[in-house]
Scaffold this motif. Structure first.
Motif, PDB file in Angstrom:
ATOM      1  N   GLY A 195       4.108 -16.475 -18.365  1.00 25.66           N
ATOM      2  CA  GLY A 195       3.736 -15.307 -17.542  1.00 25.66           C
ATOM      3  C   GLY A 195       5.131 -14.777 -16.590  1.00 25.66           C
ATOM      4  N   ILE A 196       6.292 -15.363 -17.368  1.00 28.39           N
ATOM      5  CA  ILE A 196       7.524 -14.837 -16.650  1.00 28.39           C
ATOM      6  C   ILE A 196       8.348 -13.915 -17.580  1.00 28.39           C
ATOM      7  N   ALA A 197       8.618 -12.906 -16.849  1.00 28.07           N
ATOM      8  CA  ALA A 197       9.452 -11.726 -17.757  1.00 28.07           C
ATOM      9  C   ALA A 197      10.949 -12.225 -17.730  1.00 28.07           C
ATOM     10  N   VAL A 198      11.488 -12.162 -18.933  1.00 26.25           N
ATOM     11  CA  VAL A 198      13.010 -12.706 -19.028  1.00 26.25           C
ATOM     12  C   VAL A 198      13.733 -11.599 -19.619  1.00 26.25           C
ATOM     13  N   ASP A 199      14.980 -11.296 -19.324  1.00 23.37           N
ATOM     14  CA  ASP A 199      16.057 -10.230 -19.731  1.00 23.37           C
ATOM     15  C   ASP A 199      17.225 -10.982 -20.025  1.00 23.37           C
TER      16      ASP A 199
ATOM     17  N   LYS B 258       8.838 -17.652 -20.913  1.00 23.93           N
ATOM     18  CA  LYS B 258       8.026 -16.560 -21.830  1.00 23.93           C
ATOM     19  C   LYS B 258       6.541 -16.676 -21.845  1.00 23.93           C
ATOM     20  N   THR B 259       6.159 -17.974 -22.030  1.00 24.87           N
ATOM     21  CA  THR B 259       4.558 -18.439 -22.235  1.00 24.87           C
ATOM     22  C   THR B 259       3.970 -18.715 -21.026  1.00 24.87           C
TER      23      THR B 259
ATOM     24  N   LEU C 142      13.934 -24.060 -15.945  1.00 26.15           N
ATOM     25  CA  LEU C 142      12.885 -23.595 -16.827  1.00 26.15           C
ATOM     26  C   LEU C 142      13.462 -22.894 -18.356  1.00 26.15           C
ATOM     27  N   PRO C 143      13.350 -23.644 -19.508  1.00 30.02           N
ATOM     28  CA  PRO C 143      13.717 -23.163 -20.586  1.00 30.02           C
ATOM     29  C   PRO C 143      13.262 -21.423 -20.829  1.00 30.02           C
TER      30      PRO C 143
ATOM     31  N   ASP D  22      -0.594  -9.345 -15.133  1.00 39.86           N
ATOM     32  CA  ASP D  22       0.804  -8.806 -15.036  1.00 39.86           C
ATOM     33  C   ASP D  22       1.670  -9.954 -14.996  1.00 39.86           C
ATOM     34  N   LYS D  23       3.052  -9.960 -15.323  1.00 43.28           N
ATOM     35  CA  LYS D  23       4.256 -10.906 -15.368  1.00 43.28           C
ATOM     36  C   LYS D  23       4.678 -10.955 -13.922  1.00 43.28           C
ATOM     37  N   LEU D  24       5.569 -12.067 -13.856  1.00 43.68           N
ATOM     38  CA  LEU D  24       6.473 -12.145 -12.751  1.00 43.68           C
ATOM     39  C   LEU D  24       7.850 -11.544 -13.063  1.00 43.68           C
ATOM     40  N   TYR D  25       8.094 -10.638 -12.304  1.00 43.19           N
ATOM     41  CA  TYR D  25       9.581  -9.961 -12.327  1.00 43.19           C
ATOM     42  C   TYR D  25      10.661 -10.412 -11.332  1.00 43.19           C
TER      43      TYR D  25
END
Length: 234
Positions: free
Chosen positions: A109-113, A106-107, A100-101, A67-70
């Motif tokens: 495991g961090i979710a980006v909105d 995204k590479t 963090l760019p 899973d990713k980090l939210y």
């Protein structure tokens, strides 16, 4: 076709009903199983297929977490905004504050909105601290033979075979003190019949408390006369 001709013949023979009653065309309500009805008898098989797909994806991405980090966000509306839950992704401002760019985040495991905006300083600092904790505990393997330095440096001296894949929610939500205190009901509170009227009157009193006080002070000082003024031409 034959079905269309029979339908026209039936419509011509039938008479229109009076008032707002139902049109007598019962043949249109029949189920046509081949064209209009679809059954989903493959639900158990689809469930097993989705599970197998998740297992295969986890094996392919080993030792990457499943899973990713939210981020942690507050629920919307005035009724639920004292509760927190996991959001869709971190905002660009939070990622920049953590160093963090966006494309690099995204590479790893961090979710980006990118559409999310920060309107609370406390929530902003909370998510930045969440990203920093994730960076400190992250094990990043180098793609080549040499380790590279970047926003998150590659880990050296660690073998991939010795790592275990993390499954579940990354950094689950901890209990947050909202600062809201609850008091027990007294006998006077229980004796009141309608709590809604009580709250409405209290809001009305708080909203209109300025004018009665001003009027009373003016009456005591003799600056205003009692009674209503007559409207009309002078």
């Amino acid at each position: 076709g034959k079905e269309g001709e029979e339908k026209k013949k039936y419509i011509q023979q039938s008479k229109m009903v009076k008032h707002n009653n139902v049109v007598p065309r019962s043949e249109l309500g029949k189920k046509r199983w081949r064209t209009r009805v679809k059954c989903f008898f493959n639900q158990p098989a689809k469930r097993a297929a989705r599970k197998n797909k998740r297992v295969a994806l986890a094996r392919t991405n080993y030792p990457k977490p499943t899973d990713k980090l939210y981020p942690v966000v507050n629920c919307p509306t005035f009724r639920h905004n004292n509760r927190v839950r996991l959001g869709k992704g971190f905002s660009v401002a939070e990622l920049n504050e953590a160093g963090l760019p966006v494309e690099f985040a995204k590479t790893i495991g961090i979710a980006v909105d990118a559409r999310r905006r920060n309107r609370s300083v406390d929530a902003f600092n909370r998510n930045v601290a969440r990203l920093n904790d994730y960076k400190n505990n992250l094990v990043l393997f180098p793609r080549g033979e040499t380790a590279k330095k970047g926003p998150v440096a590659d880990t050296t001296g660690v073998k991939v075979e010795d790592q275990t894949q993390f499954k579940g929610t990354i950094q689950p939500i901890e209990a947050v003190d909202t600062g809201i205190t609850y008091e027990a009901l007294t006998e006077a509170d229980k004796s009141r019949k309608n709590a809604w009227v009580l709250v409405r009157n209290a809001r009305k009193k708080a909203r209109t408390i300025g004018w009665p006080v001003k009027k009373r002070n003016m009456e005591l000082s003799g600056g205003v006369k009692k009674g209503k003024k007559k409207k009309g031409k002078k």
